[in-house]
Design a protein around this motif. Structure first.
Motif, PDB file in Angstrom:
ATOM      1  N   ASP A  61       0.827  -1.210   0.000  1.00 58.48           N
ATOM      2  CA  ASP A  61       0.000   0.000   0.000  1.00 58.48           C
ATOM      3  C   ASP A  61       0.861   1.259   0.000  1.00 58.48           C
ATOM      4  N   LEU A  62       1.920   1.232   0.810  1.00 58.53           N
ATOM      5  CA  LEU A  62       2.802   2.394   0.880  1.00 58.53           C
ATOM      6  C   LEU A  62       3.486   2.647  -0.455  1.00 58.53           C
ATOM      7  N   TYR A  63       3.857   1.568  -1.132  1.00 65.19           N
ATOM      8  CA  TYR A  63       4.500   1.723  -2.436  1.00 65.19           C
ATOM      9  C   TYR A  63       3.491   2.247  -3.464  1.00 65.19           C
ATOM     10  N   ALA A  64       2.287   1.692  -3.437  1.00 64.75           N
ATOM     11  CA  ALA A  64       1.259   2.099  -4.396  1.00 64.75           C
ATOM     12  C   ALA A  64       0.858   3.563  -4.203  1.00 64.75           C
ATOM     13  N   TYR A  65       0.861   4.014  -2.941  1.00 62.28           N
ATOM     14  CA  TYR A  65       0.454   5.386  -2.635  1.00 62.28           C
ATOM     15  C   TYR A  65       1.661   6.220  -2.184  1.00 62.28           C
ATOM     16  N   ARG A  66       2.835   5.911  -2.727  1.00 56.07           N
ATOM     17  CA  ARG A  66       4.064   6.584  -2.301  1.00 56.07           C
ATOM     18  C   ARG A  66       4.031   8.088  -2.579  1.00 56.07           C
ATOM     19  N   GLU A  67       3.377   8.496  -3.672  1.00 56.89           N
ATOM     20  CA  GLU A  67       3.301   9.924  -3.982  1.00 56.89           C
ATOM     21  C   GLU A  67       2.450  10.662  -2.955  1.00 56.89           C
ATOM     22  N   ILE A  73     -10.804  11.952   4.623  1.00 57.12           N
ATOM     23  CA  ILE A  73     -11.158  10.547   4.874  1.00 57.12           C
ATOM     24  C   ILE A  73     -12.581  10.252   4.394  1.00 57.12           C
ATOM     25  N   LYS A  74     -13.472  11.213   4.551  1.00 53.78           N
ATOM     26  CA  LYS A  74     -14.868  11.016   4.143  1.00 53.78           C
ATOM     27  C   LYS A  74     -15.046  11.012   2.627  1.00 53.78           C
ATOM     28  N   LYS A  75     -14.119  11.660   1.912  1.00 48.94           N
ATOM     29  CA  LYS A  75     -14.302  11.829   0.466  1.00 48.94           C
ATOM     30  C   LYS A  75     -13.469  10.872  -0.382  1.00 48.94           C
ATOM     31  N   VAL A  76     -12.257  10.564   0.059  1.00 48.06           N
ATOM     32  CA  VAL A  76     -11.305   9.830  -0.785  1.00 48.06           C
ATOM     33  C   VAL A  76     -10.822   8.580  -0.083  1.00 48.06           C
ATOM     34  N   TYR A  77     -10.685   7.494  -0.870  1.00 49.89           N
ATOM     35  CA  TYR A  77     -10.097   6.286  -0.288  1.00 49.89           C
ATOM     36  C   TYR A  77      -8.576   6.324  -0.458  1.00 49.89           C
ATOM     37  N   PHE A  78      -7.888   5.993   0.598  1.00 46.18           N
ATOM     38  CA  PHE A  78      -6.446   5.766   0.585  1.00 46.18           C
ATOM     39  C   PHE A  78      -6.123   4.989   1.858  1.00 46.18           C
ATOM     40  N   PRO A  79      -5.018   4.291   1.907  1.00 46.79           N
ATOM     41  CA  PRO A  79      -4.659   3.557   3.131  1.00 46.79           C
ATOM     42  C   PRO A  79      -4.521   4.534   4.293  1.00 46.79           C
ATOM     43  N   ARG A  80      -5.344   4.370   5.301  1.00 45.46           N
ATOM     44  CA  ARG A  80      -5.346   5.321   6.414  1.00 45.46           C
ATOM     45  C   ARG A  80      -4.015   5.319   7.168  1.00 45.46           C
ATOM     46  N   GLU A  81      -3.261   4.231   7.044  1.00 50.68           N
ATOM     47  CA  GLU A  81      -1.978   4.137   7.736  1.00 50.68           C
ATOM     48  C   GLU A  81      -0.992   5.213   7.287  1.00 50.68           C
ATOM     49  N   SER A 130       3.159   9.355   7.921  1.00 52.60           N
ATOM     50  CA  SER A 130       3.672  10.641   7.430  1.00 52.60           C
ATOM     51  C   SER A 130       4.027  11.569   8.591  1.00 52.60           C
ATOM     52  N   ILE A 131       3.270  11.489   9.692  1.00 45.59           N
ATOM     53  CA  ILE A 131       3.571  12.319  10.864  1.00 45.59           C
ATOM     54  C   ILE A 131       4.933  11.960  11.440  1.00 45.59           C
ATOM     55  N   VAL A 132       5.175  10.655  11.628  1.00 45.45           N
ATOM     56  CA  VAL A 132       6.439  10.214  12.214  1.00 45.45           C
ATOM     57  C   VAL A 132       7.599  10.483  11.257  1.00 45.45           C
ATOM     58  N   ILE A 159      -4.825  -2.856  15.737  1.00 40.66           N
ATOM     59  CA  ILE A 159      -5.869  -2.032  16.358  1.00 40.66           C
ATOM     60  C   ILE A 159      -6.312  -0.939  15.390  1.00 40.66           C
ATOM     61  N   PHE A 160      -5.338  -0.302  14.749  1.00 40.19           N
ATOM     62  CA  PHE A 160      -5.637   0.788  13.813  1.00 40.19           C
ATOM     63  C   PHE A 160      -6.551   0.309  12.687  1.00 40.19           C
ATOM     64  N   ARG A 161      -6.214  -0.833  12.098  1.00 38.69           N
ATOM     65  CA  ARG A 161      -7.010  -1.341  10.976  1.00 38.69           C
ATOM     66  C   ARG A 161      -8.410  -1.748  11.409  1.00 38.69           C
ATOM     67  N   LYS A 162      -8.517  -2.305  12.602  1.00 39.86           N
ATOM     68  CA  LYS A 162      -9.845  -2.716  13.084  1.00 39.86           C
ATOM     69  C   LYS A 162     -10.733  -1.501  13.321  1.00 39.86           C
ATOM     70  N   LEU A 163     -10.155  -0.459  13.928  1.00 34.35           N
ATOM     71  CA  LEU A 163     -10.942   0.733  14.236  1.00 34.35           C
ATOM     72  C   LEU A 163     -11.146   1.631  13.016  1.00 34.35           C
ATOM     73  N   SER A 164     -10.279   1.485  12.002  1.00 35.39           N
ATOM     74  CA  SER A 164     -10.358   2.367  10.828  1.00 35.39           C
ATOM     75  C   SER A 164     -11.645   2.183  10.033  1.00 35.39           C
ATOM     76  N   LYS A 165     -12.323   1.052  10.229  1.00 31.32           N
ATOM     77  CA  LYS A 165     -13.565   0.776   9.499  1.00 31.32           C
ATOM     78  C   LYS A 165     -14.647   1.815   9.822  1.00 31.32           C
ATOM     79  N   GLY A 166     -14.547   2.424  10.990  1.00 30.35           N
ATOM     80  CA  GLY A 166     -15.568   3.406  11.358  1.00 30.35           C
ATOM     81  C   GLY A 166     -15.100   4.847  11.329  1.00 30.35           C
ATOM     82  N   PHE A 167     -13.889   5.079  10.801  1.00 27.94           N
ATOM     83  CA  PHE A 167     -13.360   6.444  10.785  1.00 27.94           C
ATOM     84  C   PHE A 167     -14.265   7.425  10.046  1.00 27.94           C
ATOM     85  N   ALA A 168     -14.734   7.034   8.875  1.00 25.42           N
ATOM     86  CA  ALA A 168     -15.536   7.940   8.039  1.00 25.42           C
ATOM     87  C   ALA A 168     -16.821   8.384   8.737  1.00 25.42           C
ATOM     88  N   GLU A 169     -17.380   7.497   9.570  1.00 23.58           N
ATOM     89  CA  GLU A 169     -18.629   7.828  10.268  1.00 23.58           C
ATOM     90  C   GLU A 169     -18.388   8.659  11.527  1.00 23.58           C
TER      91      GLU A 169
END
Length: 261
Positions: free
Chosen positions: A6-12, A95-103, A108-110, A249-259
């Motif tokens: 995912d990181l490679y695919a969305y590297r830009e 997050i509500k408008k565009v799909y991308f790996p939330r990770e 990017s912060i770190v 944990i992040f991936r499990k909880l990410s399912k409800g981020f948009a809501e």
């Protein structure tokens, strides 16, 4: 493996996010990126004046250099934790408008944090040169310590950024814990000062991964010694486990981020 794909695919996107975090932090300010130097430097000078004289500090030679080596990594750690905990909520509109790996958001912060830290290391280099301490061959181990801190910070942010979406009070709890950890981390002092302390207090401080990391920075840069490799490797192993656990944990909880955001 999926994360790396995912990181490679969305590297830009990752690159643009890192650039945005670095440039956006000081956007509109007069000094701009120079605040990466000025802010920790001013903090260091305050502690260099107050701690030795008013609090009867340890009295190390070149104490300001001693402080700089502790404060700059700590600033990277605390700034990244604060920004990372808020990053999902702060990017809620995207997050509500565009799909991308939330990770990508916590990563990017770190990553922008470590780049800012490397830039601010110019301050450490200048203090080492002008104090006469200089550099030792053990500086070759510095990337290992930076890696340990990077992984530790990322593992924490995976958890805090996801949980904060559902429990908004978490950021205040995190800020309180960080303030307490400041005094439980050898930034203003070294671990040697606790050689005669009660076993419980000494053990609690030594269990703090940032205590090992800050001590390793000082071993390499201030004392010119070989860092305790077993301790560093243990922190790296612990941080890798934390990253895997935090990512789950992040991936499990990410399912409800948009809501929720």
């Amino acid at each position: 493996m999926k994360l790396f794909k995912d990181l490679y695919a969305y590297r830009e996107l990752l690159k643009s996010n890192v650039k945005k975090d670095i440039r956006g932090k000081y956007k509109g300010s007069f000094l701009g990126v120079l605040w990466s130097f000025v802010s920790p430097l001013l903090m260091t000078l305050v502690y260099a004046i107050v701690f030795p004289y008013l609090m009867r500090g340890a009295g190390y030679e070149h104490y300001t250099t001693f402080l700089v080596i502790g404060i700059l990594p700590w600033t990277w750690f605390t700034t990244s934790i604060a920004q990372g905990t808020w990053t999902i909520i702060g990017n809620g509109a995207i997050i509500k408008k565009v799909y991308f790996p939330r990770e990508i958001l916590p990563i990017s912060i770190v990553t922008s944090g470590v780049i800012n830290f490397l830039i601010s290391c110019v301050i450490i280099a200048l203090f080492l040169i002008f104090s006469g301490i200089g550099f030792s061959i053990y500086i070759l181990f510095l990337p290992l310590v930076i890696l340990a801190q990077y992984l530790l910070t990322l593992g924490i942010i995976f958890i805090t950024s996801a949980v904060n979406v559902y429990i908004r009070d978490l950021e205040y709890i995190i800020n309180f814990i960080i303030q307490m950890l400041f005094y439980g981390t050898p930034i203003l002092y070294s671990l040697d000062m606790f050689s005669n302390a009660p076993v419980v207090i000494k053990t609690l401080i030594e269990l703090n991964p940032m205590a090992t990391i800050i001590t390793s920075y000082r071993d390499i840069l201030y004392w010119g010694n070989m860092p305790h490799l077993k301790s560093i490797l243990f922190v790296i192993l612990f941080s890798l486990v934390l990253c895997v656990f935090g990512l789950a944990i992040f991936r499990k909880l990410s399912k409800g981020f948009a809501e929720e955001v």
